[in-house]
Write a protein that holds these residues in place. Structure first.
Motif: not given
Length: 149
Positions: A120-148
């Motif tokens: 879970r990465v909380k993302w925030t989009a900012f404009n050129q004035d540093g103002e937050a314009v959009y935020t979202f928190n996706p449920i990302a599926i990320v592969p694990r390191r393969p077992a050796i």
């Protein structure tokens, strides 16, 4: 370098490239996907709660997705998702705004039976004035390191 779910840590931060949103971009997206007057016509938009021409929220979301890709939070792996929580449009995106995205890992859940985890990465989009314009928190599926072995 981040390559796998196992390389992520809560608190890690990411920053994207920047993109400037043109009036033509706003109109093109609106004509195809969200043809409402406040996304298509300067005069009509003046008398709305937006107070002027603004990008569709879905256009802002699409821009944020592109910016998230440029941040490469999961290394070389694609950004697969199982959904999005806490999606908010906080300020209108106007013609000429330059946006960038900042993210922070807020939760990591390894799968008990699959070679992956949920990040879970909380993302925030900012404009050129540093103002937050959009935020979202996706449920990302990320592969694990393969077992050796």
């Amino acid at each position: 370098m981040i390559e796998w779910f196992d390389d992520l840590k809560v608190g890690m931060k990411f920053r994207s490239d920047k993109v400037t949103v043109s009036k033509e971009d706003i109109l093109r997206f609106a004509r195809e996907f969200d043809p409402q007057p406040f996304h298509l016509d300067d005069e009509a938009a003046k008398d709305t709660i937006l107070g002027g021409l603004a990008a569709s929220g879905w256009h802002t979301a699409a821009i944020a997705m592109r910016l998230a890709l440029s941040a490469k939070p999961f290394g070389p792996h694609p950004l697969f998702g199982a959904g999005v929580d806490e999606l908010r449009w906080m300020k209108p995106v106007r013609p000429g705004d330059t946006l960038h995205l900042e993210g922070e890992v807020v939760e990591l859940i390894p799968s008990k039976n699959k070679p992956q985890g949920i990040a879970r990465v909380k993302w925030t989009a900012f404009n050129q004035d540093g103002e937050a314009v959009y935020t979202f928190n996706p449920i990302a599926i990320v592969p694990r390191r393969p077992a050796i072995g």
